[in-house]
Design a protein around this motif. Sequence first.
Motif, mmCIF file in Angstrom:
data_model
loop_
_atom_site.group_PDB
_atom_site.id
_atom_site.type_symbol
_atom_site.label_atom_id
_atom_site.label_comp_id
_atom_site.label_asym_id
_atom_site.label_seq_id
_atom_site.Cartn_x
_atom_site.Cartn_y
_atom_site.Cartn_z
ATOM 1 N N TYR A 1 41.053 63.349 37.505
ATOM 2 C CA TYR A 1 42.471 63.160 37.192
ATOM 3 C C TYR A 1 43.092 62.226 38.222
ATOM 4 O O TYR A 1 42.534 61.972 39.291
ATOM 5 C CB TYR A 1 43.214 64.493 37.153
ATOM 6 N N VAL A 2 44.262 61.720 37.877
ATOM 7 C CA VAL A 2 45.004 60.814 38.752
ATOM 8 C C VAL A 2 45.947 61.648 39.622
ATOM 9 O O VAL A 2 46.646 62.543 39.119
ATOM 10 C CB VAL A 2 45.805 59.779 37.942
ATOM 11 N N GLU A 3 45.948 61.366 40.892
ATOM 12 C CA GLU A 3 46.858 62.049 41.818
ATOM 13 C C GLU A 3 47.646 61.007 42.598
ATOM 14 O O GLU A 3 47.128 59.936 42.936
ATOM 15 C CB GLU A 3 46.101 62.950 42.778
ATOM 16 N N ALA A 4 48.895 61.313 42.875
ATOM 17 C CA ALA A 4 49.772 60.393 43.598
ATOM 18 C C ALA A 4 50.006 60.896 45.017
ATOM 19 O O ALA A 4 50.046 62.111 45.259
ATOM 20 C CB ALA A 4 51.105 60.247 42.875
ATOM 21 N N GLU A 5 50.170 59.967 45.928
ATOM 22 C CA GLU A 5 50.571 60.277 47.304
ATOM 23 C C GLU A 5 52.040 59.899 47.439
ATOM 24 O O GLU A 5 52.384 58.742 47.665
ATOM 25 C CB GLU A 5 49.696 59.520 48.299
ATOM 26 N N LEU B 1 48.297 55.620 44.129
ATOM 27 C CA LEU B 1 47.612 56.450 43.148
ATOM 28 C C LEU B 1 46.114 56.458 43.439
ATOM 29 O O LEU B 1 45.544 55.426 43.800
ATOM 30 C CB LEU B 1 47.853 55.921 41.731
ATOM 31 N N LYS B 2 45.494 57.600 43.267
ATOM 32 C CA LYS B 2 44.057 57.720 43.513
ATOM 33 C C LYS B 2 43.433 58.610 42.445
ATOM 34 O O LYS B 2 44.122 59.396 41.779
ATOM 35 C CB LYS B 2 43.790 58.306 44.900
ATOM 36 N N ARG C 1 40.732 61.610 41.583
ATOM 37 C CA ARG C 1 40.051 62.751 42.206
ATOM 38 C C ARG C 1 39.080 63.330 41.191
ATOM 39 O O ARG C 1 39.461 63.660 40.064
ATOM 40 C CB ARG C 1 41.062 63.819 42.641
ATOM 41 N N GLU D 1 37.389 61.031 46.309
ATOM 42 C CA GLU D 1 38.635 60.318 46.047
ATOM 43 C C GLU D 1 38.360 58.826 46.014
ATOM 44 O O GLU D 1 37.719 58.282 46.922
ATOM 45 C CB GLU D 1 39.680 60.631 47.119
ATOM 46 N N PRO E 1 50.497 60.098 37.431
ATOM 47 C CA PRO E 1 49.975 61.292 38.104
ATOM 48 C C PRO E 1 49.643 62.401 37.104
ATOM 49 O O PRO E 1 50.403 62.671 36.169
ATOM 50 C CB PRO E 1 51.123 61.704 39.035
ATOM 51 N N GLY E 2 48.487 63.025 37.294
ATOM 52 C CA GLY E 2 48.050 64.094 36.414
ATOM 53 C C GLY E 2 47.285 63.626 35.191
ATOM 54 O O GLY E 2 46.788 64.460 34.421
#
Length: 320
Positions: free
Chosen positions: A31-35, A233-234, A236, A296, A309-310
């Motif tokens: 999934y995509v996760e944001a910092e 964006l990364k 995971r 990551e 994100p998500g």
Amino acid sequence: MESAALRPLCTLAAIFLSACQPREPASFNGYVEAEFVRVAAPLAGRLTALSAQRGSLIAAGAPLFVLEHEIETAAVSESQARVERSDAQARNLTHGQRRDELAAAQATLDAARAALVQSESDLKRGRDLATAGFTSGAALTATQARRNADAARVRQLEAQLRAARLGAREDEQTAAMADTAAARAALEQSRWRLAQKSVASPVAARVEDTLYRVGEWVNAGNPVVSLLEPGALKLRFFVPEPMLAQVQPGVVVQAECDGCGAPFRATVRRVASEAEFTPPVIYSKENRQRLLFLVEAWPAPQEAPRLRPGLPVQVRIPAP
């Protein structure tokens, strides 16, 4: 008979042909996760203005929100007045007395000098009279004492006038300078506290969320606005223990997701040093697949606008 004899040869040929074919890359779900950059103020206060709007793009330095700052404004005014008073006191210690005070001291000295001149004249005349036998020795002694007193008075007033023209002692001036420095430091603290009540964006980003509404009380350090930079964006995803050698930092993987266009590439930056899910079993060859490690990977900045994100993604790791 011939077909039976050729069957093992065909089997071996099929094995060799399958070994020569390229292996399919391993695929994993992620999934995509944001910092996020969560912006807060170091001081508490009621939210009086909120310039940031969800979804808007803002530049670095753009105003985000303002907290009530009446107390901080008053503190700055008070500190400024203290600085001005300390400066005035320090300057006053470097000067002598006022002009009128010096004039009065000079007049007193002039009167004392005139009295000394009169005393010296009386002493001279008394000595002449005493030599001629017209006055007693006691009278001459009294005249001599009055002349000495007048001379001492003149010396005293001269010293006082010199001191009046000078400033304060060096120690007093040093103490006054220290008071001024302390007042200036307090002023800087007050100005800093006032500045912290008006918060600007530290980066150019998109406003992802606002966590308070105008009128609500915000505790010190609580985020008010959440920002998302374009390249923050990364991806995971989790890989089993046997695949760790293929996902070291620097490895480029391919990813795709529903509704985000063509597949894109991402670079692995981090592999967890410990397994995320470790079952309470012996580490045997059969259950290594159950040890999963977090990976990551960061996509290129130009790929970020089509990700959210998500968002679920499918990551393919190139075959060794």
